[in-house]
Design an enzyme around this catalytic site. Structure first.
Site, short mmCIF file in Angstrom:
data_model
loop_
_atom_site.label_atom_id
_atom_site.label_comp_id
_atom_site.label_asym_id
_atom_site.label_seq_id
_atom_site.Cartn_x
_atom_site.Cartn_y
_atom_site.Cartn_z
N GLU A 250 0.88 -1.17 0.00
CA GLU A 250 0.00 0.00 0.00
C GLU A 250 0.91 1.22 0.00
O GLU A 250 1.49 1.58 1.02
CB GLU A 250 -0.93 -0.01 1.22
CG GLU A 250 -2.13 0.89 1.09
CD GLU A 250 -1.85 2.31 1.53
OE1 GLU A 250 -1.61 3.16 0.64
OE2 GLU A 250 -1.86 2.57 2.74
N CYS A 284 -2.29 9.03 2.69
CA CYS A 284 -1.99 8.49 1.36
C CYS A 284 -3.14 8.70 0.39
O CYS A 284 -2.91 8.81 -0.83
CB CYS A 284 -1.63 7.01 1.46
SG CYS A 284 -2.91 5.99 2.23
#
Length: 477
Positions: A250, A284
């Site tokens: 990720e 993010c």
């Protein structure tokens, strides 16, 4: 509530403190001053944790679904009970407002509650065959997992590393960020107190590259899961490939936000400005590149500037703080360098742009508009409180810019046109898309990206199956 806990490793259920060990200073980003010492794991500690994980795997994979579910539900209950204590530690080490830190901790409990139910939904299947033949497809735990998490969500990133594997029957050695260790330790300790065996869930710290190389060199580790930058993710993927270990990555993003001329502009502003400055932009999935159709560009830009100037910046422990400091001097310096480059290339500064004070790592909520595409900040993830707002000529140009970069984590769009919403869902290159919303994650929905934003999924049922392997059994009577 602002007391910060003593820090330690957790190896085979034993708390290993700082005595006679090398340590790392943990800083308070609101002051820049050390608040605790974090012990480094030795090679012997890592070897012990690996051996324990191998032993724990044999026991945990054989533990019944009912037992695993009960332990995880108890862990979720303990996390809820301790949310204020864990949240206060997160605010001290990471800087985000206390309310956000508690919310992050509660979300960990919600995710764990969903995962607990997945213990009884690990289905295989039987294929159709003639009498006397049987073909069964089984899903089994992949084996011990090494998890590495980032500093921006100290608790949630750790929960995403440990929840899926524990459901699947895998032990985990997790390494939270050394900059924000207490949030992750709080989550791990709650699970241990709930009954997860000490050889099934362990927590180590140290020099990140040394820890990752040591763990990944061991054949005991069969899967690697990582949240962090694309550069580090590529490095870990190469290490994992040496032993054909499975990976979940990720990684970074650069979230486009498409604002069309038929959008509810005020709702979009209220939603996306709040999202942009959440956690000082250190998210993010943060919205970063606002691609605004020309007809509504000035209205959107001016509304965003107004909202940016109204954000209350301060110590995360203050009740009226809406945005805390950035987490580190490194992040602050990076934002200032990208900002200077953009202004030098012709971007227009609408709000902010400066560090606040000379204590801690505070930065003003900032708005840049008409930012040239060759500016570094238009091509590299800002990871800070800066919104980039550019006018666009229409849907085709907006899609081209949204998909221009090699990142594909989260994207956002605002439009009332139903047919356009369907086109955008098809054509935007991202792992998660929010349309007329700022939400791209939920406990029961997969979380992850494409392209340089990584591969593999966390959360949802996919977060469990990512920790399992399939076995086909062909049987004849």
């Amino acid at each position: 509530m602002s007391n910060y806990p003593e820090l330690h490793l957790l190896v085979e259920g034993e708390q290993i403190g700082t005595a006679s060990r090398e340590t790392i200073d943990v800083l308070d980003p609101a002051t820049g001053e050390p608040i605790a010492a974090l012990p480094k794991a030795t090679a012997a500690d890592l070897d012990a944790s690996l051996e324990a994980a191998a032993n724990g795997f044999r026991r945990w994979r054989a533990t019944s679904a009912d037992e695993r579910e009960a332990v995880l539900r108890k862990g979720a209950a303990l996390i809820r009970e301790r949310a204020s204590v864990i949240g206060a530690a997160i605010t001290r080490e990471q800087g985000k407002p206390f309310k956000e830190a508690v919310g992050e901790t509660i979300y960990c409990a919600m995710l764990l509650e969903f995962y607990a139910g997945e213990c009884k939904r690990l289905y295989g299947r039987t294929l159709v065959r003639p009498d006397g033949q049987r073909v069964e497809v089984r899903h089994e735990p992949v084996g011990p997992v090494a998890g590495f998490s980032a500093w921006n969500f100290p608790a949630l990133n750790v929960m995403r590393k440990v929840g899926g594997p524990l459901v699947a029957g895998c032990p985990v050695i997790v390494k939270p960020s050394e900059e924000t260790p207490a949030g992750g330790l709080g989550i791990v300790q709650a699970l241990l107190d709930a009954g997860v065996p000490g050889d099934v869930l362990q927590c180590v710290f140290g020099v990140p590259d040394e820890i990752s190389r040591h763990l990944l060199a061991s054949p005991i580790i069969r899967k690697v899961t990582f949240t962090g930058s694309t550069a580090v993710g590529k490095h870990l993927a190469k290490l994992a490939a040496e032993d054909m270990k499975r990976t979940t990555m990720e990684l970074g993003g650069h979230g486009p936000v498409l604002i069309f001329n038929d959008a509810d502009v005020d709702k979009a502003l209220d939603t996306m400005a709040g999202n942009k400055y959440r956690n000082a932009g250190q998210v993010c999935v943060s919205p970063t590149r606002f691609l605004v159709e020309e007809d509504v560009f000035e209205r959107f830009r001016d509304g965003f500037i107004e909202r940016a100037k109204a954000v209350k910046v301060g110590n995360g422990m203050d009740a009226d703080t809406q945005m805390g400091p950035m987490a580190s001097q490194r992040g602050l310096d990076g934002i200032q360098a990208k900002l200077a480059d953009a202004l030098d290339k012709g971007a227009k500064l609408g709000a902010g742009g400066n560090r606040i004070g000379n204590q801690g790592f505070f930065h003003e909520p900032t708005v840049l508009s008409e930012v040239p595409l060759d500016a570094t900040i238009m091509n590299e993830e800002p990871f800070g409180p800066i919104a980039l707002i550019n006018p666009m000529k229409g849907e085709a140009a907006m899609l081209e810019e949204a998909n221009r970069l090699p990142y594909g984590l989260a994207a956002y769009a605002w439009t009332q046109d139903a047919k356009r919403r369907m086109r955008l869902a098809n054509e935007i290159e991202a792992g998660m898309i929010a349309i007329n919303s700022g939400t791209v994650s939920a406990a029961d929905a997969p979380f992850g990206g494409i392209k340089w934003s990584g591969y593999g999924l966390e959360d949802g049922a996919e977060g469990v199956t990512a920790c399992m392997v399939s076995k086909t059994v062909h049987e004849t009577a």
